[in-house]
Design an enzyme around this catalytic site. Structure first.
Site: not given
Length: 670
Positions: A323, A359
């Protein structure tokens, strides 16, 4: 140097914690219920900031926490307070979930001891690791993003006591379903223990996504009541079915938030080292959550590596999705694709063959880094998401970008002589509108989040397909369903790895909520009883086609030239008449039709026929002596023969076979 954490020895348990600026560190030992502190023992310096103590007579199952003392000057990043019980950053298991309480954020000498409010770390005796198996998942496959709790919370075949847990994913009904829709690997949204943001409890809400961790290894007891053994057993069951497991991990921030947040672990041990700070002492906020992990610090770097090794060695996972991954590559605040942590992950003997997905953006300076990570990292491709949405929304001038996205996004990933795409193509993810909502809502509807619809993305590139001039509910529903089919077909026709978010294959809706992080209820729970099984069958047929036609799951960039051993170009881009698309065609802003004809479909070719216009159109494909074109997907809601016009807003797959071949039904389909 002794590793941090709690280590079981023949004599007892060795506790160790690291801090560069604490004056004193203690371990607090609790009773078996985790309620009463029965001992508080000071850790002794062992050099380089590590302090440790062997406590004899203790065994697996011991509950404990740390305490630290030193200067308390938050404006300089020092938060020492011995009345704050701290979770061990290396804890593998905790005895209860975190619950936010304002006392956890009280200033020193202004609040009571927090031991009663905090989970206790539990010492776990892990089994000896077995042989490390290679990942099941390979680039080009289908990753299936799911929230563990919402995925099985309403599943009728899963025992009620097991619903919403990691163990439920190993249930035969779940595995059968995952295989049916062609899942290569499940991508589990965060399963480590997290805490609610402080504004949620007064609203009667809590964080249902898990992107607010406290430490990095301990699993959420609500999701994994059986601890790491539950994860290990589920990973093994999925692997036996040919399905990999990818963990979505958050190393960019923690739930300790900004200066007004709670002191739970890293902040109380050494905030200056674990978090990045501005020169004036303020916390850096490249994540939008109030703090940012200092991933360029050697101790943090080793903690991240130890976490990844733990999940590979002790649970057998295939890999990880990171993330806000630019945070992992920030050196002195600036992203560097060759940052030591990124290089260490890719080069670690235990991690080198794992699936690594970035990401590639955060909100800090220079935070948008799509295409800038190095191999072997795959990257979530938001340009794919946005360009495919624009095309099917009907935006002018989008045909060329659609073709680029179908072909693997060479404009983004063909760098440094790379011949394969690192793209992870997706149209919808947990963060944003669902696939069904994308075609039904022009605007977000996040009223249930209690923030007056101010949260979430404002521009979703979505549309309300209501069929101009018609108010018939059935017509509107059919038009929206057609758009969902077209979006799914585009995704499965695209080169590179693809990602589908759980439930999008059967039309799940969140009532237009594009930021449902705080909705642990029917908004996010998958409605298995009410799912659209026709759409689900179509998605399964797409997955089956992708598995059987190598040209679809390839990651090599298309060149327009024949590959070795073939006289057929790997791709031809054609108009509806079968002629090559000219420069004028590509530049025609009104054009929304093309045929992508791929080599590599056995002896024949595969044609992906895209009619993005609202009008039907008869397509012609180039013929070859001894071959005939057939509908590649026979399902009534997916198969269209070229002898009939292709309906508007539709994607059709045609496969070329030798003229003597037969279709699956045994009937010649000329």
């Amino acid at each position: 140097m002794t590793s941090p954490g709690a280590t079981i020895t023949n004599e007892g348990i060795r506790f160790a914690a690291w801090s560069s600026s604490a004056r004193r560190l203690w371990v607090s030992i609790f009773d078996d219920a985790g309620e009463r502190e029965i001992d508080r023992l000071e850790l002794q310096p062992e050099g380089e900031g590590l302090r440790a103590l062997l406590v004899t007579g203790l065994a697996s199952g011991t509950r404990y926490g740390f305490r630290a003392d030193g200067d308390y000057t938050p404006e300089r990043g020092l938060w020492f307070d011995p009345e704050k019980l701290l979770t061990d950053p290396y804890a593998i298991e905790i005895d209860r979930p975190y619950q936010f309480n304002w006392r956890l954020a009280a200033k020193r000498n202004e609040g009571a001891d927090t031991a009663a409010l905090m989970p206790k770390a539990v010492v776990v005796a892990l089994p000896q690791p077995g042989a490390l198996l290679p990942p099941v998942f390979k680039p080009g496959g289908l990753t299936y993003e799911l929230n563990v709790r919402s995925f099985t919370r309403l599943h009728p075949d899963v025992p009620e006591a097991q619903r919403g847990t990691i163990a439920a994913l190993a249930h035969p009904a779940i595995i059968e379903y995952l295989r049916k829709i062609g899942v290569s690997a499940v991508e589990l949204m965060p399963i480590t223990a997290s805490i609610d943001e402080r504004h949620l409890p007064p609203l009667g809400l809590h964080n249902a996504w898990g992107y607010n961790p406290v430490t990095f290894m301990a699993l959420d007891p609500r999701l994994a009541p059986g601890g790491v053994a539950e994860l290990r057993d589920t990973v093994a069951a999925l692997r036996k079915a040919g399905i990999g497991t990818i963990l979505d991990l958050v190393f960019n921030h923690t739930g300790e938030s900004d200066r007004f947040g709670p002191t739970l672990s890293l902040r109380g041990l050494d905030a200056q080292a674990y978090y990045r700070h501005e020169p004036d002492g303020r916390l850096v906020n490249d994540t939008g959550t109030g703090n940012t992990i200092a991933c360029d610090h050697p101790v943090v770097r080793e903690m991240v590596l130890d976490t990844l090794r733990h999940f590979v060695r002790d649970a057998g996972v295939d890999g990880f999705r990171f993330d806000l991954a630019p945070v992992l590559g920030r050196v002195d605040g600036t992203f560097d694709p060759q940052a030591s942590l990124l290089q260490a992950i890719a080069g670690d003997p235990l991690l080198a063959d794992r699936v690594l997905i970035a990401e590639p953006w955060d909100i800090g300076p220079g935070g948008y880094q799509l295409g800038n990570f190095s191999r072997p990292f795959l990257e979530w491709n938001d340009r794919y998401r946005d360009d495919v949405r624009r095309f099917w929304r009907g935006d002018a001038g989008t045909l060329g970008t659609l073709a680029t996205r179908l072909a693997g996004s060479s404009d983004v990933f063909a760098r440094a002589a790379q011949d394969k795409s690192r793209t992870v193509n997706f149209i919808a993810a947990h963060d944003g509108m669902t696939l069904a909502d994308l075609v039904a809502y022009e605007e977000k509807h996040n009223e249930a989040n209690g923030e007056q619809n101010r949260d979430g993305h404002g521009d979703n590139l979505s549309w309300n397909n209501g069929v101009e001039g018609e108010a018939d509910d059935a017509s509107i529903a059919e038009a929206r369903l057609g758009d969902q089919r077209a979006l799914l077909a585009t995704l499965f026709a695209s080169r590179g790895t693809i990602m589908l978010t759980a439930g999008d294959e059967f039309g799940r809706s969140q009532d237009g909520n594009n930021n449902a992080y705080a909705q642990d209820n029917g908004i996010t729970w998958l409605d298995w009883a009410g799912r659209d099984q026709g759409l689900e069958r179509f998605a399964a047929a797409l997955a089956a086609l992708r598995r059987t036609v190598p040209a679809l799951s390839e990651t090599r960039f298309l060149s327009g030239q024949p590959q070795a051993g073939s006289d057929v170009p790997d791709v031809a881009w054609l108009t509806e008449s079968g002629a090559p698309l000219s420069e004028a065609d590509w530049n025609d802003a009104r054009r929304h039709r093309l045929a992508m004809v791929l080599g590599g479909a056995g002896d024949g070719r595969l044609a992906v026929v895209v009619n993005g216009d609202r009008r039907q159109c008869l397509f012609t494909l180039p013929e070859r002596a001894g071959f005939r074109w057939h509908a590649a997907i026979e399902a009534a809601d997916g198969g269209v023969a070229l002898s009939r016009p292709v309906p508007g807003r539709t994607v059709v797959f045609m496969i070329e076979r030798k003229a003597s071949g037969r279709t699956r039904s045994g009937k010649d389909k000329g």
